[in-house]
Design an enzyme around this catalytic site. Structure first.
Site, short mmCIF file in Angstrom:
data_model
loop_
_atom_site.label_atom_id
_atom_site.label_comp_id
_atom_site.label_asym_id
_atom_site.label_seq_id
_atom_site.Cartn_x
_atom_site.Cartn_y
_atom_site.Cartn_z
N ALA A 1 0.83 -1.21 0.00
CA ALA A 1 0.00 0.00 0.00
C ALA A 1 0.86 1.26 0.00
O ALA A 1 0.58 2.22 -0.72
CB ALA A 1 -0.93 0.00 1.21
N TYR A 2 1.92 1.25 0.80
CA TYR A 2 2.83 2.39 0.84
C TYR A 2 3.47 2.61 -0.53
O TYR A 2 3.46 3.73 -1.07
CB TYR A 2 3.91 2.16 1.90
CG TYR A 2 4.98 3.23 1.92
CD1 TYR A 2 4.76 4.44 2.56
CD2 TYR A 2 6.22 3.02 1.29
CE1 TYR A 2 5.74 5.42 2.59
CE2 TYR A 2 7.20 4.00 1.31
CZ TYR A 2 6.96 5.19 1.96
OH TYR A 2 7.93 6.16 1.97
N GLY A 3 4.03 1.55 -1.09
CA GLY A 3 4.71 1.67 -2.38
C GLY A 3 3.78 2.13 -3.49
O GLY A 3 4.15 2.96 -4.33
N THR B 1 0.97 3.92 -3.26
CA THR B 1 0.56 5.32 -3.13
C THR B 1 1.71 6.28 -3.43
O THR B 1 1.49 7.36 -3.97
CB THR B 1 -0.01 5.61 -1.73
OG1 THR B 1 0.94 5.20 -0.72
CG2 THR B 1 -1.32 4.87 -1.51
#
EC number: 1.5.1.34
Length: 231
Positions: free
Chosen positions: A137-139, A141
């Site tokens: 999810a971090y990567g 976004t």
């Protein structure tokens, strides 16, 4: 006449350092965040980064007849986990709210308040240049944030004429939170927040020093020496 910098996320570690540095250089500083930054010349608190709050803060800044010379989005967060994680979808929603929606909100604020020829900066991530299977999810976004940076650099991206849209892509920033959760790391390989603020000030005061419009600028520190690479 003093120049103006607006920092979305101006009460966080990086944002507060940027506000502090620019204020020391006699710039007029504006912070937007969920909590007040008492060191900023103007501090606007918002409940969330939704449409009503963002429109309201734009109106408040316009009412003071302030136009922005440099805009920096220092808002964001981190969450780990792959697709099998029990709280994967929860992390996706959190990262969209913290990272992606803040980037979209920044784009709208910049389009409305930035001066012609101004500097617009979003915070991406070096990790998102590659696979991020342990923090999907971090990567995702942050990769989307990189896409926004390039879109805003286009002629019809919505920013004022002559503006420069850039992304800063840290490897690891030296923040209190990172020190808390990675206390065994080598801090000599982390980038001091003051160095980031200084680089943003250089780009703000000398347009010739800016990377090409739409650039993603990766920076990494090794043994207290920071290297900046335009991608």
């Amino acid at each position: 006449m003093s120049k103006n910098i607006l920092v979305l996320g101006g009460s966080g570690a990086l944002g507060a350092e940027v506000v502090k540095f620019f204020k020391s250089k006699s710039w007029n500083t504006i912070s937007i965040d969920f909590r007040e930054n008492p060191n900023a010349d103007h501090s606007f608190t918002i409940k969330d980064s939704g449409e009503e709050e963002i429109k309201s803060v734009i109106e408040k800044i316009n009412s003071k007849s302030i136009k922005v010379d440099t805009f920096v989005c220092a808002a964001g967060g981190w969450s780990g986990g792959n697709a099998s994680s029990d709280e994967f979808l929860k992390s996706v929603k959190g990262m969209i709210d913290m990272n992606l929606y803040s980037a979209f909100a920044s784009a709208h604020i910049g389009a409305k308040l930035l001066n012609q020829g101004g500097l617009f900066v979003l915070t991406g991530a070096s990790a998102a240049l590659n696979r991020t299977s342990g923090m999907i999810a971090y990567g995702a976004t942050k990769a989307a944030t990189h896409h926004i940076i390039k879109d805003l650099a286009s002629e019809n991206g919505g920013l004022p004429a002559g503006s420069t849209s850039l992304g800063i892509l840290p490897v690891t920033l030296d923040t209190p939170t990172n020190r808390k959760y990675m206390s065994d790391a080598n801090f000599d390989d982390w980038t001091p927040l003051s160095e980031v603020a200084e680089k943003l000030f250089e780009w703000s005061t000398n347009s010739d020093s800016r990377p090409t419009n739409g650039s993603l600028v990766k920076f990494e520190t090794k043994s207290k020496v920071t290297t900046w690479t335009n991608l």
